[in-house]
Scaffold this motif. Structure first.
Motif, PDB file in Angstrom:
ATOM      1  N   LEU A  62      52.342  58.540  92.316  1.00 48.15           N
ATOM      2  CA  LEU A  62      51.455  57.653  91.477  1.00 48.15           C
ATOM      3  C   LEU A  62      50.338  58.676  90.368  1.00 48.15           C
ATOM      4  CD1 LEU A  62      50.556  55.335  94.078  1.00 48.15           C
ATOM      5  CD2 LEU A  62      51.686  54.826  91.998  1.00 48.15           C
ATOM      6  N   ALA A  63      50.203  59.875  90.666  1.00 46.93           N
ATOM      7  CA  ALA A  63      49.592  60.906  90.182  1.00 46.93           C
ATOM      8  C   ALA A  63      50.570  61.958  89.838  1.00 46.93           C
ATOM      9  CB  ALA A  63      48.360  60.981  90.816  1.00 46.93           C
ATOM     10  N   PRO A  64      51.333  62.003  89.044  1.00 44.69           N
ATOM     11  CA  PRO A  64      52.345  63.351  89.020  1.00 44.69           C
ATOM     12  C   PRO A  64      51.797  64.646  88.382  1.00 44.69           C
ATOM     13  CG  PRO A  64      52.729  61.550  87.263  1.00 44.69           C
ATOM     14  CD  PRO A  64      51.989  60.960  88.320  1.00 44.69           C
ATOM     15  N   ASN A  65      50.554  64.323  87.832  1.00 49.37           N
ATOM     16  CA  ASN A  65      49.802  65.617  87.255  1.00 49.37           C
ATOM     17  C   ASN A  65      48.809  66.249  88.136  1.00 49.37           C
ATOM     18  OD1 ASN A  65      51.634  65.542  84.631  1.00 49.37           O
ATOM     19  ND2 ASN A  65      50.137  64.010  84.033  1.00 49.37           N
ATOM     20  N   ASN A  66      48.500  65.617  89.391  1.00 49.12           N
ATOM     21  CA  ASN A  66      47.706  66.135  90.269  1.00 49.12           C
ATOM     22  C   ASN A  66      48.177  67.198  90.964  1.00 49.12           C
ATOM     23  OD1 ASN A  66      45.836  66.062  92.498  1.00 49.12           O
ATOM     24  ND2 ASN A  66      44.794  64.538  91.344  1.00 49.12           N
ATOM     25  N   THR A  67      47.778  68.436  90.696  1.00 51.44           N
ATOM     26  CA  THR A  67      48.194  69.877  91.149  1.00 51.44           C
ATOM     27  C   THR A  67      47.989  69.691  92.769  1.00 51.44           C
ATOM     28  OG1 THR A  67      48.034  70.987  89.202  1.00 51.44           O
ATOM     29  CG2 THR A  67      47.890  72.200  91.392  1.00 51.44           C
ATOM     30  N   MET A  68      46.508  69.273  93.128  1.00 50.46           N
ATOM     31  CA  MET A  68      46.348  69.427  94.539  1.00 50.46           C
ATOM     32  C   MET A  68      47.016  68.565  95.613  1.00 50.46           C
ATOM     33  SD  MET A  68      42.569  69.076  96.177  1.00 50.46           S
ATOM     34  CE  MET A  68      41.768  70.014  94.954  1.00 50.46           C
ATOM     35  N   ILE A  69      47.615  67.144  94.995  1.00 48.76           N
ATOM     36  CA  ILE A  69      48.293  66.656  96.028  1.00 48.76           C
ATOM     37  C   ILE A  69      49.644  67.051  95.896  1.00 48.76           C
ATOM     38  CG2 ILE A  69      49.681  63.948  95.999  1.00 48.76           C
ATOM     39  CD1 ILE A  69      47.209  63.018  94.452  1.00 48.76           C
ATOM     40  N   ARG A  70      50.297  67.711  94.757  1.00 50.18           N
ATOM     41  CA  ARG A  70      51.600  68.087  94.801  1.00 50.18           C
ATOM     42  C   ARG A  70      51.531  69.570  96.003  1.00 50.18           C
ATOM     43  NH1 ARG A  70      55.842  67.823  91.845  1.00 50.18           N
ATOM     44  NH2 ARG A  70      54.508  66.882  89.946  1.00 50.18           N
ATOM     45  N   VAL A  71      50.519  70.093  95.996  1.00 48.08           N
ATOM     46  CA  VAL A  71      50.453  71.577  96.819  1.00 48.08           C
ATOM     47  C   VAL A  71      50.403  70.656  98.389  1.00 48.08           C
ATOM     48  CG1 VAL A  71      48.964  73.282  97.781  1.00 48.08           C
ATOM     49  CG2 VAL A  71      49.551  72.878  95.457  1.00 48.08           C
ATOM     50  N   PHE A  72      49.694  69.719  98.605  1.00 51.90           N
ATOM     51  CA  PHE A  72      49.338  68.962  99.737  1.00 51.90           C
ATOM     52  C   PHE A  72      50.973  68.467 100.263  1.00 51.90           C
ATOM     53  CE2 PHE A  72      45.107  66.910  99.136  1.00 51.90           C
ATOM     54  CZ  PHE A  72      44.534  68.244  99.280  1.00 51.90           C
ATOM     55  N   TYR A  73      51.710  68.174  99.330  1.00 49.55           N
ATOM     56  CA  TYR A  73      53.015  67.480  99.782  1.00 49.55           C
ATOM     57  C   TYR A  73      54.048  68.548 100.440  1.00 49.55           C
ATOM     58  CZ  TYR A  73      57.790  65.601  98.812  1.00 49.55           C
ATOM     59  OH  TYR A  73      59.159  65.271  98.840  1.00 49.55           O
ATOM     60  N   GLY A  74      53.958  69.821  99.343  1.00 51.95           N
ATOM     61  CA  GLY A  74      54.657  70.979  99.683  1.00 51.95           C
ATOM     62  C   GLY A  74      54.175  71.425 100.918  1.00 51.95           C
ATOM     63  N   ALA A  75      52.908  71.384 101.361  1.00 50.64           N
ATOM     64  CA  ALA A  75      52.357  72.230 102.582  1.00 50.64           C
ATOM     65  C   ALA A  75      52.877  71.133 103.852  1.00 50.64           C
ATOM     66  CB  ALA A  75      50.830  71.987 102.933  1.00 50.64           C
ATOM     67  N   ALA A  76      53.085  69.804 103.536  1.00 49.61           N
ATOM     68  CA  ALA A  76      53.510  69.329 104.570  1.00 49.61           C
ATOM     69  C   ALA A  76      55.218  69.136 105.010  1.00 49.61           C
ATOM     70  CB  ALA A  76      53.285  67.759 104.285  1.00 49.61           C
ATOM     71  N   LEU A  77      55.672  69.629 103.783  1.00 51.78           N
ATOM     72  CA  LEU A  77      57.104  69.686 103.911  1.00 51.78           C
ATOM     73  C   LEU A  77      57.441  70.943 104.847  1.00 51.78           C
ATOM     74  CD1 LEU A  77      58.496  68.850 100.553  1.00 51.78           C
ATOM     75  CD2 LEU A  77      58.650  67.376 102.426  1.00 51.78           C
ATOM     76  N   VAL A  78      56.757  71.928 104.718  1.00 48.46           N
ATOM     77  CA  VAL A  78      56.615  73.237 105.380  1.00 48.46           C
ATOM     78  C   VAL A  78      56.281  72.905 106.772  1.00 48.46           C
ATOM     79  CG1 VAL A  78      55.846  75.599 105.663  1.00 48.46           C
ATOM     80  CG2 VAL A  78      56.258  74.761 103.401  1.00 48.46           C
ATOM     81  N   GLU A  79      55.433  72.191 107.111  1.00 44.20           N
ATOM     82  CA  GLU A  79      54.807  72.103 108.461  1.00 44.20           C
ATOM     83  C   GLU A  79      55.628  71.100 109.190  1.00 44.20           C
ATOM     84  OE1 GLU A  79      51.553  72.936 111.053  1.00 44.20           O
ATOM     85  OE2 GLU A  79      52.578  73.644 109.132  1.00 44.20           O
ATOM     86  N   SER A  80      56.422  70.342 108.367  1.00 48.08           N
ATOM     87  CA  SER A  80      57.381  69.189 109.135  1.00 48.08           C
ATOM     88  C   SER A  80      58.583  70.008 110.252  1.00 48.08           C
ATOM     89  CB  SER A  80      58.279  68.502 108.087  1.00 48.08           C
ATOM     90  OG  SER A  80      59.286  69.406 107.618  1.00 48.08           O
ATOM     91  N   GLY A  81      58.794  71.323 109.895  1.00 51.82           N
ATOM     92  CA  GLY A  81      59.417  72.114 110.647  1.00 51.82           C
ATOM     93  C   GLY A  81      61.123  71.913 110.317  1.00 51.82           C
ATOM     94  N   ASP A  82      61.297  71.126 109.268  1.00 52.79           N
ATOM     95  CA  ASP A  82      62.749  71.016 109.093  1.00 52.79           C
ATOM     96  C   ASP A  82      63.122  71.828 107.784  1.00 52.79           C
ATOM     97  OD1 ASP A  82      65.165  70.078 108.023  1.00 52.79           O
ATOM     98  OD2 ASP A  82      64.562  68.010 107.664  1.00 52.79           O
ATOM     99  N   ASP A  83      64.087  72.948 108.323  1.00 54.66           N
ATOM    100  CA  ASP A  83      64.441  73.968 107.437  1.00 54.66           C
ATOM    101  C   ASP A  83      65.016  73.657 106.152  1.00 54.66           C
ATOM    102  OD1 ASP A  83      63.070  75.813 108.962  1.00 54.66           O
ATOM    103  OD2 ASP A  83      65.012  76.666 109.800  1.00 54.66           O
ATOM    104  N   ALA A  84      65.788  72.550 106.489  1.00 52.27           N
ATOM    105  CA  ALA A  84      66.379  71.723 105.205  1.00 52.27           C
ATOM    106  C   ALA A  84      65.431  71.395 104.204  1.00 52.27           C
ATOM    107  CB  ALA A  84      67.593  70.692 105.771  1.00 52.27           C
ATOM    108  N   LEU A  85      64.227  71.344 104.519  1.00 54.05           N
ATOM    109  CA  LEU A  85      63.326  70.907 103.253  1.00 54.05           C
ATOM    110  C   LEU A  85      62.568  72.070 102.626  1.00 54.05           C
ATOM    111  CD1 LEU A  85      61.578  67.907 105.077  1.00 54.05           C
ATOM    112  CD2 LEU A  85      63.566  67.782 103.379  1.00 54.05           C
ATOM    113  N   LEU A  86      62.853  73.459 103.230  1.00 55.35           N
ATOM    114  CA  LEU A  86      62.120  74.543 102.782  1.00 55.35           C
ATOM    115  C   LEU A  86      62.410  74.902 101.393  1.00 55.35           C
ATOM    116  CD1 LEU A  86      62.611  77.208 105.671  1.00 55.35           C
ATOM    117  CD2 LEU A  86      60.484  75.651 105.036  1.00 55.35           C
ATOM    118  N   ALA A  87      63.620  74.481 100.677  1.00 58.55           N
ATOM    119  CA  ALA A  87      63.682  74.743  99.414  1.00 58.55           C
ATOM    120  C   ALA A  87      62.894  73.787  98.456  1.00 58.55           C
ATOM    121  CB  ALA A  87      65.197  74.671  99.035  1.00 58.55           C
TER     122      ALA A  87
END
Length: 454
Positions: A347-372
């Motif tokens: 919904l807000a593809p240009n919002n940098t902060m939300i993008r970084v949140f999303y990337g952080a959550a993928l890392v924290e999920s513990g699923d190595d398949a999502l690391l890339a």
């Protein structure tokens, strides 16, 4: 003293990031000044100022709006590319037009190059360095008004290397420059078909404070002296405009009210929210404030239910999804948080902060398949905003788990650099560079840190 938020989950329930926090010491008090980062408030202020910048002929992407975690009503420019605005401007404004008027005035200073006397050191420095210098200048200006020599000395110590220039150019505006910025602001407001009434109301309010002295004077009065004849000129020009009686669009007023509700919940907590937004108030801003507070200090399950109801009312509001993700993340559910933040990002593809949140959550999920995917999102977001230090922490974790030690070290160096620890950053960069191909993108980024001159 400089401190920073170190992990996303320690932010209470906010999208708040303290980029820098420093203490300005005087003989009378200690004062902390910090940068405030919030996805929704930053997006709103950016939308406020964008048409003003276009009217002034200034490329919007070249201007950075920096929110200061101060409750005083104050805004100022420090160089040719930054507008600093206190949260008090938002919290004390009833309408978007009042904030827009203040931003239009500050844009007038930018367009008029009224601060070209400032040292280039401020212009090219990081936010942390600029804030440090500005804090020292503010302390000196306050001390000059009070005659407190000890406070003046403390301020001078903070504004290392540029104190006199910053004091003269930042806070001691010349009367002619203020009048020119006023006229320019009204020109920009007319060009964008907006009223200057909010600007007039704000300036009239502070004109009445000139009868006070010392600590009772608002910082906006110190930096923007409000003579009555100046207010009369603003009123005359404002009332000549065919747009003087125009109100803010209802949808923009709602966004403003939502941002105020969010700030109130994040900054003031449950008691204040209960007083300002009682349960009898069923408006969207009131429900928003209560849902945030519930997530901060109540039941996460109840908070998620409240956000689901808010989303049902406004399914395309990216910040409902963003705050929902924050609650989930902070309560140990990064996978679900990632899903909420993914929808927010759609919904807000240009919002940098939300993008970084999303990337952080993928890392924290513990699923190595999502690391890339996580690395891609974090790199893309941080390329647009290198001050989001916490993002580099998660990027380093992702690279380390992927087996790329050199890039993990570089991420640690970039995190330290964003936090203002230049020597620490250089140490990480030197180690990273030893294991990176010479001339590669990573090697060059490490070189940029190593050659940075404080």
């Amino acid at each position: 003293m400089i401190r920073s938020a170190h992990l996303l989950r320690v932010w209470l329930i906010s999208a708040l990031l303290v980029v820098s926090q420093l203490v300005v010491s005087t003989a009378q008090a200690q004062r902390q000044i910090s940068v405030f980062r919030d996805a929704e408030v930053e997006a709103l202020v950016a939308d406020y100022v964008a048409p003003i910048l276009r009217a002034a002929g200034i490329r919007g992407s070249s201007i950075q709006i920096v929110l200061i975690n101060e409750r005083d009503f104050n805004a100022f420019v420090a160089d040719g590319r930054r507008i600093f605005i206190n949260l008090g401007v938002m919290l004390e404004s009833d309408t978007p037009n009042e904030v827009i008027g203040v931003l239009a005035h500050e844009t007038g200073h930018l367009a008029g190059a009224h601060l070209t006397r400032l040292r280039q050191q401020i212009s090219r420095s990081q936010i942390i360095s600029a804030i440090t210098m500005l804090a020292g200048a503010a302390a000196m200006a306050a001390a000059a008004g009070s005659g407190n020599s000890d406070a003046a000395a403390a301020g001078a110590g903070i504004a290392i290397g540029g104190q006199s220039a910053a004091q003269r150019s930042l806070l001691a505006y010349q009367r002619g420059e203020e009048l020119a910025a006023d006229r320019a602001a009204i020109t920009y407001l007319n060009a964008t078909r907006q009223s200057a009434q909010g600007m007039l109301e704000v300036f009239s309010r502070f004109a009445d404070q000139t009868m006070f002295t010392g600590r009772f004077v608002d910082p906006y009065v110190r930096s923007h002296p409000m003579a009555r004849d100046r207010i009369n000129q603003i009123e005359r020009l404002a009332r000549q405009s065919e747009y003087f009686g125009r109100s803010d669009p209802p949808e923009l007023q709602l966004r403003h009210d939502m941002a105020i509700a969010r700030l109130t919940a994040l900054l003031d907590g449950q008691r204040t929210v209960a007083r300002r937004y009682p349960s009898s108030d069923t408006s969207l801003p009131a429900r928003y404030a209560r849902a945030i507070v519930e997530g901060k200090s109540g039941s996460a399950r109840n908070a998620i239910q409240q956000f689901d109801q808010l989303i049902a009312a406004q399914p395309s509001n990216p910040f409902f999804w963003e705050m929902r993700g924050t609650i989930l993340f902070e309560n140990g559910n990064p996978r679900e948080a990632a899903r909420s933040w993914a929808r927010s990002l759609e919904l807000a593809p240009n919002n940098t902060m939300i993008r970084v949140f999303y990337g952080a959550a993928l890392v924290e999920s513990g699923d190595d398949a999502l690391l890339a995917t996580a690395i891609g999102e974090l790199e893309r977001g941080l390329a647009n905003d290198q001050s989001l230090a916490f993002g580099y922490r998660f990027l380093g974790q992702a690279y380390a788990r992927s087996g790329n030690t050199a890039m993990a070290q570089l991420a640690s160096g970039l995190e330290a650099f964003a936090r203002g620890d230049i020597q620490g950053a250089k140490g990480f960069a030197a180690r990273a560079q030893q294991n990176l191909p010479r001339g590669s993108t990573g090697w060059l980024r490490a070189q940029d840190i190593l050659t940075y001159d404080e």
